[in-house]
Design an enzyme around this catalytic site. Structure first.
Site, PDB file in Angstrom:
ATOM      1  N   CYS A 166       5.360   4.077  -4.018  1.00 47.11           N
ATOM      2  CA  CYS A 166       3.951   3.994  -4.042  1.00 47.11           C
ATOM      3  C   CYS A 166       3.460   5.344  -3.932  1.00 47.11           C
ATOM      4  O   CYS A 166       2.137   5.416  -3.959  1.00 47.11           O
ATOM      5  CB  CYS A 166       3.723   3.223  -2.687  1.00 47.11           C
ATOM      6  SG  CYS A 166       4.483   1.687  -2.355  1.00 47.11           S
ATOM      7  N   HIS A 304      -2.701   5.548   3.691  1.00 49.41           N
ATOM      8  CA  HIS A 304      -1.742   4.605   2.872  1.00 49.41           C
ATOM      9  C   HIS A 304      -2.274   3.444   3.251  1.00 49.41           C
ATOM     10  O   HIS A 304      -2.724   2.516   2.271  1.00 49.41           O
ATOM     11  CB  HIS A 304      -0.519   4.986   3.076  1.00 49.41           C
ATOM     12  CG  HIS A 304       0.357   4.116   2.014  1.00 49.41           C
ATOM     13  ND1 HIS A 304       0.220   4.014   0.753  1.00 49.41           N
ATOM     14  CD2 HIS A 304       1.775   3.414   2.183  1.00 49.41           C
ATOM     15  CE1 HIS A 304       0.984   3.540  -0.008  1.00 49.41           C
ATOM     16  NE2 HIS A 304       1.846   3.097   0.933  1.00 49.41           N
ATOM     17  N   HIS A 344      -2.880  -2.881  -3.314  1.00 52.24           N
ATOM     18  CA  HIS A 344      -1.921  -1.962  -3.425  1.00 52.24           C
ATOM     19  C   HIS A 344      -1.477  -1.949  -4.812  1.00 52.24           C
ATOM     20  O   HIS A 344      -1.153  -2.618  -5.414  1.00 52.24           O
ATOM     21  CB  HIS A 344      -0.763  -2.702  -2.717  1.00 52.24           C
ATOM     22  CG  HIS A 344       0.183  -1.501  -2.458  1.00 52.24           C
ATOM     23  ND1 HIS A 344       0.530  -0.332  -3.441  1.00 52.24           N
ATOM     24  CD2 HIS A 344       1.027  -1.182  -1.256  1.00 52.24           C
ATOM     25  CE1 HIS A 344       1.418   0.490  -2.724  1.00 52.24           C
ATOM     26  NE2 HIS A 344       1.926  -0.103  -1.707  1.00 52.24           N
TER      27      HIS A 344
END
Length: 356
Positions: A166, A304, A344
């Site tokens: 990520c 995040h 995401h």
């Protein structure tokens, strides 16, 4: 130069995100608190060759991934049909970022411009091409995502792909800053992309081996209702220059990166897939010290923010511990995450936060 990173200017930007056809639409999304997660359109179901009789999970997907002006890049129709849509989209966004900075594509040719991208395999080659060929191979290698831009735009800096899950596109920005400070490049295109063509959108439970996908398809970051991430697509790039060069060249500057830092959890987390508050605290302090920054002056913290029951508390703990080493003040720095709006975005998550 590895210890002290000089300031880097963001002089050009480009991106495509759920609900945002252009980078300018992001302001509208965040200002109006728009939820960009939506049911699949008939067109997207058709493109993915899904069963039209089934009900599918809501996803923050991109419209128009099938369109590409191959003539503009002097690519044949035959070759373009074999290219991963990620290559096509990144080519277009590279042009947009360069032109957004006020440079023509002609003037950029032959320049020492590096390209560093975060990306993952979209599985376009595996699932949607009926036969293999040289065009198909080159059009779907992950490492040619950067090489294609360098070739088509005649850019002479290093061209590379990074994969750090990520954080891939954010790590690409980190690498770009180091290359600029080392004098290995005069400009750098950094960012990432995530387009997904393989997910079983009718049954995420079957493929959610980590147990992190929200059954409601919504990311409730820092919320007591948080129950996981949701999936999305997006892409973004920034064009970077050394700050003093940008001032010298009278470039328009969107923002200044005062320092960058990177580390690894090592064995400080409970598992290989879990985060570490100690590691997050450490990397923030390192960045602040490099920038000679007083954390009390920070006006906003983009996190995040996965919306998972394990990730959010660990991240907040790491942030809190970092601030506590410098100040006793509380509730002076807002914290947020774009995942509550646009999901995401995997390899594009980090660059999306930078652009926000």
């Amino acid at each position: 130069y590895m210890r002290k990173v000089e300031k880097v200017a963001i002089v050009g930007i480009s991106g495509k995100f759920p609900g945002a056809e252009s980078i300018d639409d992001l302001d509208r999304i965040y200002s109006n608190k728009i939820d960009c997660i939506k049911p699949f359109s008939e067109r997207r179901i058709e493109l993915l060759k899904l069963d039209k009789t089934k009900k599918y999970f809501d996803v923050a997907y991109l419209d128009g991934v099938e369109y590409f002006d191959y003539d503009f890049f002097n690519i044949s129709r035959q070759e373009a049909a074999c290219m991963d849509p990620q290559q096509k989209m990144l080519l277009e966004l590279a042009c947009e970022a360069i032109e957004d900075a006020g440079y023509s594509l002609k003037s950029a040719r032959g320049s020492k411009t590096s390209i560093i991208l975060g990306a993952h395999n979209s599985h376009f080659f595996d699932d949607y091409l009926e036969e293999s060929s040289g065009f198909a191979a080159i059009g779907n290698f992950l490492d040619t995502l950067a090489g294609r831009i360098a070739y088509c735009l005649d850019l002479h800096g290093q061209a590379s792909i990074v994969e750090t899950a990520c954080s891939s596109s954010l790590y690409a920005v980190y690498e770009a800053c180091l290359r600029l400070n080392a004098g290995e490049a005069d400009m750098a295109l950094a960012g990432g992309i995530t387009l997904e063509f393989r997910a079983k959108y009718d049954d995420f439970a079957e493929q959610d081996v980590l147990g992190i996908i929200s059954p409601r398809a919504r990311c409730k970051t820092f919320d007591e209702e948080a129950d996981g991430i949701n999936l999305g697509e997006g892409a973004g790039l920034v064009l970077l220059k050394r700050y003093e060069d940008a001032i010298r060249d009278k470039d328009s500057i969107y923002a200044v990166i005062r320092s960058v830092s990177s580390n690894q959890d090592g064995a400080r987390s409970n598992s290989l897939a879990a985060p570490s508050s100690a590691a997050q605290c450490e990397v923030m302090i390192d960045a602040w010290e490099k920038a000679d920054l007083n954390p009390e002056d920070i006006g906003y913290f983009e996190a995040h923010g996965t919306g998972t029951k394990i990730g959010d508390p660990i991240e907040v703990l790491g942030i809190t511990e970092a601030f506590r080493k410098y100040t006793d003040k509380k509730q002076f720095c807002p914290i947020g995450s774009l995942k509550t709006n646009i999901s995401h975005l995997g390899s594009a998550a980090g660059i999306s936060s930078v652009l926000k």
